[in-house]
Enzyme design. Structure first.
Site, PDB file in Angstrom:
ATOM      1  N   LYS A 261      53.214 -14.674  77.126  1.00 15.88           N
ATOM      2  CA  LYS A 261      52.136 -14.174  77.982  1.00 15.88           C
ATOM      3  C   LYS A 261      52.335 -14.802  79.362  1.00 15.88           C
ATOM      4  CE  LYS A 261      47.154 -13.443  77.518  1.00 15.88           C
ATOM      5  NZ  LYS A 261      47.122 -11.997  77.714  1.00 15.88           N
TER       6      LYS A 261
HETATM    7  N1  PPE Z   1      48.794  -6.876  74.405  1.00 17.62           N
HETATM    8  C1  PPE Z   1      48.738  -7.210  75.726  1.00 17.62           C
HETATM    9  C2  PPE Z   1      49.731  -6.635  76.661  1.00 17.62           C
HETATM   10  C3  PPE Z   1      47.747  -8.092  76.158  1.00 17.62           C
HETATM   11  O1  PPE Z   1      47.700  -8.426  77.454  1.00 17.62           O
HETATM   12  C4  PPE Z   1      46.801  -8.602  75.254  1.00 17.62           C
HETATM   13  C5  PPE Z   1      45.717  -9.520  75.711  1.00 17.62           C
HETATM   14  C6  PPE Z   1      46.897  -8.224  73.903  1.00 17.62           C
HETATM   15  C7  PPE Z   1      47.913  -7.367  73.518  1.00 17.62           C
HETATM   16  C8  PPE Z   1      45.960  -8.757  72.852  1.00 17.62           C
HETATM   17  O2  PPE Z   1      46.166 -10.126  72.593  1.00 17.62           O
HETATM   18  P1  PPE Z   1      44.996 -11.074  72.089  1.00 17.62           P
HETATM   19  O3  PPE Z   1      44.074 -11.288  73.230  1.00 17.62           O
HETATM   20  O4  PPE Z   1      45.692 -12.322  71.675  1.00 17.62           O
HETATM   21  O5  PPE Z   1      44.343 -10.382  70.948  1.00 17.62           O
HETATM   22  N2  PPE Z   1      45.252  -9.307  77.042  1.00 17.62           N
HETATM   23  C9  PPE Z   1      44.497 -10.329  77.699  1.00 17.62           C
HETATM   24  C10 PPE Z   1      44.412 -10.090  79.193  1.00 17.62           C
HETATM   25  C11 PPE Z   1      43.332  -9.219  79.689  1.00 17.62           C
HETATM   26  C12 PPE Z   1      43.215  -9.275  81.198  1.00 17.62           C
HETATM   27  O6  PPE Z   1      42.762  -8.290  81.777  1.00 17.62           O
HETATM   28  O7  PPE Z   1      43.529 -10.309  81.799  1.00 17.62           O
HETATM   29  C13 PPE Z   1      43.155 -10.578  77.021  1.00 17.62           C
HETATM   30  O8  PPE Z   1      42.664  -9.742  76.251  1.00 17.62           O
HETATM   31  O9  PPE Z   1      42.613 -11.649  77.262  1.00 17.62           O
END
Ligand code: PPE
Length: 311
Positions: free
Chosen positions: A158
């Site tokens: 990330k």
């Molecule tokens: N895919 C992507 C590309 C992604 O950015 C997130 C989280 C997820 C899947 C889901 O991951 P998790 O949060 O561990 O379930 N995206 C983060 C960023 C949002 C933002 O706008 O900044 C979040 O949900 O915090």
């Protein structure tokens, strides 16, 4: 974003306005940062952070792949998260953003001599895709932008820079009148939403793309898969072709920010939303995060304010 009062930065709790960086910081120029998105929820026993240890472990993995050793231990970061939530009085819950970046010191693409700085902020953040989205679902569109490939940027980390890919897709979807973008990977299979993982339901089976499909291995995704298994819903991780979404019984997306959000249209094909399996998993999820599910004890880290040494 509503300004809270305090931001933790490199071990100190600063006033929001004082948490500043040098414009020549490496991270600003090259996107060389790694971050997390975490939510805390208000529970009967005060605010609790959802799966904090799992998020901090992912932050460490993201940092490691970029050769960016974090100057704080897992337990120091955990205490810092608690301190940020508590000191900002965010008792009803909040979104927490830890970020580590290459700081000020060097320019150019060999960054290992730049310091690694770390900050943690938190603020109130309601439903990511709008209050109504959780009840009636969103309209999603397959993006013309492909999701970053494994040999371009490690999709499972990330990192700040990789979100340029999500930003292009998100802007395109908004300009087209949709709520969210779904990205296909280099092989043309469904990967992620701009900031979410994706699930479909067909004939009672829950299906989601595997890690090798260039997804971010979401913590909400893992939560939902585990809850589904407990509910006796078969879960399959396999590549998904876009047209499978058009014929799905149910589609939903998951993320810390987006939570568990139904999808009611993909590329203008209508989908029943929220369908019964989506609803059941939403119920379990929203109970779990506020301490009302048998799994809550395992996943919630109740905020206790650590003592701050010194004057
Ligand atoms: N895919 C992507 C590309 C992604 O950015 C997130 C989280 C997820 C899947 C889901 O991951 P998790 O949060 O561990 O379930 N995206 C983060 C960023 C949002 C933002 O706008 O900044 C979040 O949900 O915090």
């Amino acid at each position: 974003m509503k300004e809270a009062q305090k931001i933790w930065m490199n071990g100190e709790l600063l006033d929001w306005a004082d948490a500043q960086i040098q414009v020549l910081s490496h991270g600003l120029h090259y996107g060389s940062s790694v971050f997390e998105g975490i939510r805390a929820y208000g529970t009967d026993d005060g605010p609790a952070v959802f799966r904090l240890d799992d998020h901090l472990a992912r932050l460490e993995r993201s940092a490691a792949v970029y050769h960016m050793p974090l100057p704080f231990s897992r337990s120091e970061l955990r205490d810092a998260v608690h301190e940020v939530v508590a000191s900002n009085g965010l008792t009803e819950g909040c979104y927490i953003r830890p970020i580590a970046w290459r700081g000020y010191g060097v320019m150019g693409l060999y960054p290992l001599d730049a310091p690694v700085d770390v900050a943690i902020a938190a603020w109130e953040w309601g439903a990511y895709l709008g209050e109504e989205s959780l009840r009636s679902g969103i309209r999603a569109k397959i993006s013309s932008w492909r999701r970053i490939g494994h040999n371009t940027i490690p999709a499972t980390a990330k990192a700040g820079g990789q979100y340029l890919n999500s930003i292009l897709a998100k802007i395109e979807s908004h300009k087209g009148g949709y709520d969210e973008a779904l990205l296909l990977n280099e092989n043309g299979f469904v990967a992620d939403g701009s900031g979410e993982n994706l699930f479909l339901v067909r004939a009672g089976t829950l299906t989601t793309p595997p890690p090798q499909a260039s997804i971010l291995e979401g913590i909400t995704r893992a939560t939902v898969m585990s809850l589904a298994e407990e509910e006796g819903i078969p879960v399959s991780e396999r590549e998904i072709a876009r047209a499978e979404l058009y014929a799905a019984d149910e589609v939903f997306i998951t993320g810390t920010a987006a939570e568990v959000c139904p999808v009611r249209e993909v590329d203008d094909f209508p989908i029943d939303a929220p369908g019964p399996i989506t609803r059941r998993l939403q119920e379990r999820f929203f109970d779990a995060v506020v301490g009302r599910d048998p799994r809550s004890a395992e996943w919630l880290d109740y905020v206790t304010v650590p003592a701050r040494a010194g004057p």
